[in-house]
Motif scaffolding. Structure first.
Motif, PDB file in Angstrom:
ATOM      1  N   GLU A 298       1.008  -1.316   0.187  1.00  0.00           N
ATOM      2  CA  GLU A 298      -0.002  -0.017  -0.001  1.00  0.00           C
ATOM      3  C   GLU A 298       0.741   1.238   0.000  1.00  0.00           C
ATOM      4  OE1 GLU A 298      -2.676  -0.326   3.211  1.00  0.00           O
ATOM      5  OE2 GLU A 298      -3.867  -1.742   2.425  1.00  0.00           O
ATOM      6  N   THR A 299       2.021   1.340   0.875  1.00  0.00           N
ATOM      7  CA  THR A 299       2.959   2.528   0.718  1.00  0.00           C
ATOM      8  C   THR A 299       3.326   2.648  -0.568  1.00  0.00           C
ATOM      9  OG1 THR A 299       3.341   1.971   3.097  1.00  0.00           O
ATOM     10  CG2 THR A 299       5.128   3.400   2.092  1.00  0.00           C
ATOM     11  N   ASP A 300       4.034   1.528  -1.206  1.00  0.00           N
ATOM     12  CA  ASP A 300       4.610   1.788  -2.561  1.00  0.00           C
ATOM     13  C   ASP A 300       3.451   2.205  -3.615  1.00  0.00           C
ATOM     14  OD1 ASP A 300       6.785   1.121  -1.560  1.00  0.00           O
ATOM     15  OD2 ASP A 300       6.753  -1.012  -2.482  1.00  0.00           O
ATOM     16  N   LEU A 301       2.563   1.627  -3.468  1.00  0.00           N
ATOM     17  CA  LEU A 301       1.390   2.135  -4.627  1.00  0.00           C
ATOM     18  C   LEU A 301       1.110   3.598  -4.275  1.00  0.00           C
ATOM     19  CD1 LEU A 301      -1.125  -0.920  -4.432  1.00  0.00           C
ATOM     20  CD2 LEU A 301       0.408  -0.078  -6.254  1.00  0.00           C
ATOM     21  N   HIS A 302       1.018   3.957  -3.024  1.00  0.00           N
ATOM     22  CA  HIS A 302       0.535   5.541  -2.757  1.00  0.00           C
ATOM     23  C   HIS A 302       1.793   6.457  -3.376  1.00  0.00           C
ATOM     24  CE1 HIS A 302      -1.134   8.832  -0.608  1.00  0.00           C
ATOM     25  NE2 HIS A 302      -0.048   9.064  -0.134  1.00  0.00           N
ATOM     26  N   LYS A 303       2.993   6.031  -2.966  1.00  0.00           N
ATOM     27  CA  LYS A 303       4.363   6.610  -3.496  1.00  0.00           C
ATOM     28  C   LYS A 303       4.278   6.798  -4.913  1.00  0.00           C
ATOM     29  CE  LYS A 303       9.067   6.521  -3.462  1.00  0.00           C
ATOM     30  NZ  LYS A 303      10.442   5.917  -2.868  1.00  0.00           N
ATOM     31  N   ILE A 304       3.926   5.814  -5.686  1.00  0.00           N
ATOM     32  CA  ILE A 304       3.751   5.860  -7.284  1.00  0.00           C
ATOM     33  C   ILE A 304       2.848   6.814  -7.590  1.00  0.00           C
ATOM     34  CG2 ILE A 304       3.528   4.177  -9.269  1.00  0.00           C
ATOM     35  CD1 ILE A 304       5.009   1.976  -7.745  1.00  0.00           C
ATOM     36  N   ALA A 305       1.714   6.777  -6.957  1.00  0.00           N
ATOM     37  CA  ALA A 305       0.435   7.492  -7.242  1.00  0.00           C
ATOM     38  C   ALA A 305       0.872   8.817  -7.003  1.00  0.00           C
ATOM     39  CB  ALA A 305      -0.635   7.209  -6.795  1.00  0.00           C
TER      40      ALA A 305
END
Length: 714
Positions: A298-305
């Motif tokens: 979830e953290t990585d996905l938020h950063k990529i977004a």
């Protein structure tokens, strides 16, 4: 209710056949009484057991249920079959004295004594064929015992001696305890012994044993047993319930001990498997550096977004700057006429430069009003405008380069962040498999630990939670035969049989009875209905005077009429009707000639024009000459009796009228509606029998009687 109503006509056979009904009722009740007197009564004793609740007591009985994958759903049905099983019945019989039955032989029937036997019999059979066979036993006053085997072998001895037969050994001894308690019980007498086969005895008990569940939702068993001996019925159900509880306890603790041992062995294996699963999960997390896959993802996905949003903003700004740069580059020589779009390039410095450019352009316009374009003042302004345009263009180019570099850096960061998702499904799958194995092993270990604890508690509580809520009592009244019910049914069947016989007899001996019965059976006109007039001559004559008037109104008594009085037999009142009608006509003053025909030789004249010829004809059933007399008459009255004339005679009369064309035939019903009943008939016959002797001694004339063939004119 009218006497001619259909209901009265239907109920007449019941009243007339009342003696038959009473006789049938009495016979049926007598037969039922004799049956009850000699029938063997069956006594029933009942016990009830409440089954243990699955959540009752220190031991949770789901220990076995949860461990057994093939446990029954309907527990009550299983317990019913267990209670009826030969295994428990055999254990119950081991504690009872049912193997040898003793009977006292009477004149009409034999009755089993059981606990009231004045002697004790111990038998051992060597010949299996003698099982369930009768041994005849006779004990005399001196204590001499005589035993007759089924093979007619006879052996004698004294009480307490061992008696040896070809296929059995036995010992007969006095029941001292019973004889001391009840001295009125005789020891000497004729008896019968039966040694039962255990298998056939269990089958016989099973047929009389009824085990059922009182309600599908209530775990209560009802155990009932019927036997000719009340004490045997009570002892069997009590012994069976006791054996059932003992078997339940033995089975329960046997299963509990086996389950406890099996759980202990399984725990050792499951403990090792659980430890291996824990180590596997720990090693995999260390190798893959996994803390929390879900949270990390979830953290990585938020950063990529967020990076993608920044890249999109920079991309839009870069496109706007490129358009501005191209616009300004293509219009370098036309700076005074171009109006670039600074929407994407609107910082304070740019705004100030654009403002100064516009001021210089305005100043240039003012100078051109006074100077030529070649003037130094105008050129100075152009140089300033050129410097500002160059500075602004260089600023736009530097801004474009900076945005291009930022765009590439953000795109590189997005690629690096997306690289972390390579192999993620595989890692999640492998970790899920390891964690699932760990959870299954943990649940199995927890379950086995709980059951181990329950098994230890169950072994420490040696009690059962099945409860006997009703013990079998020695019945006082027999279950069957039900005396009241047998008498009631017998009485009802006697009434039905008597009613059927009454209607059958009434159908065989059917008589018209009344005017309704006559009119229902024939179409011939009914001229008169004569009730029962009793023995008083005055009353009889008064009625016939009225009858003469009615017949005259019908045109049957006109002068010149030949009126013939007919009947089928002599018992239908033909002579009575003829004599009373003749007397009534004479009292009316009519010119009358009366004639009684006895056979075919009797004269049969025709009526004179001024007279009424009254003829008593020969009975129709005696001589066919009577038909010729009827044919020559102007009017024919056929006398039928309501109590003695069969109904079939009316149809026969219709056939005679149609076949011989008999003129003006009408019926006269004698004793219409007369139904005295059995008691009145019997009293009447007794009175006639009493009066018969005096009448024979001194006969008296009743009315005017004429000899056969005698004419009487008035």
């Amino acid at each position: 209710m009218s006497d001619s109503s259909p209901t009265t006509h239907l109920l007449r056979p019941l009243w007339k056949g009342l003696p038959i009904i009473l006789v049938c009722l009495g016979l049926s009740l007598a037969a039922a009484w004799q049956y009850l007197r000699y029938a063997t009564p069956m006594y029933e004793s009942t016990a009830k057991i409440k089954l243990a609740d699955s959540n009752e007591g220190a031991m949770n009985t789901t220990l076995i249920k949860n461990s057994d994958a093939f446990s029954l759903v309907n527990r009550a049905s299983a317990e019913v079959e267990l209670m009826r099983s030969p295994l428990l019945l055999a254990r119950a019989l081991d504690s009872l004295n049912f193997d040898v039955s003793t009977y006292r032989v009477g004149k009409l029937r034999s009755s089993e004594m059981y606990a009231t036997s004045p002697f004790l019999a111990n038998m051992t059979l060597h010949n299996p064929q003698w099982a369930d066979q009768n041994f005849d036993l006779v004990i005399d006053e001196a204590g001499l015992v005589t035993v007759t085997a089924p093979s007619d072998e006879v052996v004698t001895g004294k009480l307490g001696d061992s008696l040896h037969l070809a296929g059995a050994d036995m010992r007969i001894s006095a029941n001292l305890a019973l004889l001391k308690k009840r001295p009125d019980v005789p020891l000497a007498g004729h008896y019968r012994l039966v040694r039962h086969d255990r298998g056939r005895l269990i089958e016989a008990i099973g047929r009389q044993l009824d085990v059922s569940s009182t309600d599908p939702d209530v775990p209560v068993l009802r155990i009932s047993y019927q036997n000719p001996v009340a004490q045997k019925a009570a002892e069997l159900v009590n012994a069976l319930t006791k054996v059932y509880l003992e078997d339940y306890m033995a089975t329960k603790y046997k299963v509990v001990n086996a389950t406890s041992a099996s759980i202990a062995e399984q725990l050792k294996t499951v403990r090792k498997t659980l430890a291996h699963s824990e180590d596997s999960v720990e090693d995999y997390r260390d190798r893959k550096r996994i803390v929390n896959i879900k949270q990390e993802t979830e953290t990585d996905l938020h950063k990529i977004a967020e990076l993608k949003i920044q890249r999109a903003n920079i991309q839009m700004s870069l496109a706007a700057v490129n358009d501005l740069y191209s616009y300004m580059t293509s219009g370098r020589d036309k700076a005074l006429t171009l109006a670039p779009n600074f929407q994407a390039f609107n910082d304070m410095l740019s705004t100030d430069i654009v403002k100064r450019i516009k001021d210089l352009q305005a100043e240039k316009h003012d100078l051109l009003l006074r100077f030529t374009p070649e003037d130094s003042h105008v050129k100075a302004v152009d140089m300033k405008l050129a410097d500002l345009n160059n500075y602004l263009l260089e600023s736009v180019r530097n801004t474009r380069n900076t945005l291009t570099i930022r765009y590439r850096d953000i795109d590189r960061s997005i690629s690096q962040s997306q690289g972390a998702f390579k192999g993620l499904p595989t890692r999640e799958k492998d970790l899920a498999i390891l964690e699932r194995d760990f959870q299954l092993n943990e649940k199995l270990y927890t379950f086995l630990r709980e059951k181990e604890t329950e098994a230890e508690i169950a072994k420490a509580t040696p009690i059962t939670y099945h409860r006997i809520i009703a013990a079998g009592l020695v019945p006082i009244e027999p279950k069957s035969p039900n005396r009241g019910l047998v008498l009631l049914i017998s009485g009802f069947l006697g009434l039905v049989l008597g009613t059927v016989l009454a209607y059958l007899i009434a159908g065989v001996r059917a008589t018209p009875g009344n005017a309704y019965g006559v009119q229902k059976e024939t179409d011939t006109t009914l001229a008169a209905s004569i009730p029962h007039l009793g023995d008083e001559p005055g009353g009889q004559l008064a009625f016939f005077k009225q009858l003469v008037t009615r017949l005259a109104l019908k045109g049957l008594l006109a002068p010149g009429t030949k009126l013939v009085i007919n009947a089928f037999t002599d018992r239908e009142g033909q002579a009575f009707f003829f004599e009373r009608l003749r007397d009534a006509l004479l009292m009316q003053g009519l010119k009358l000639r009366a004639l009684v025909l006895t056979d075919d030789l009797s004269p049969n004249p025709d009526a004179q024009p001024d007279e009424l010829l009254l003829i008593q004809n020969v009975p129709l059933a005696h001589d066919s000459y009577s038909l010729a007399v009827m044919t020559g008459a102007q009017a024919n009255l056929v006398v039928i009796d309501g109590r003695s004339t069969p109904t079939a005679r009316l149809a026969e009369l219709d056939l005679l009228i149609a076949e011989y064309q008999l003129p003006n035939v009408q019926l006269c019903l004698n004793r219409a509606g007369y139904d005295p009943g059995f008691g009145r008939l019997l009293a009447r016959r007794v009175r006639r029998w009493i009066r018969r002797a005096p009448r024979r001694a001194a006969p008296e004339a009743d009315g005017l009687t004429l000899p056969a063939g005698l004419d009487l004119q008035a």
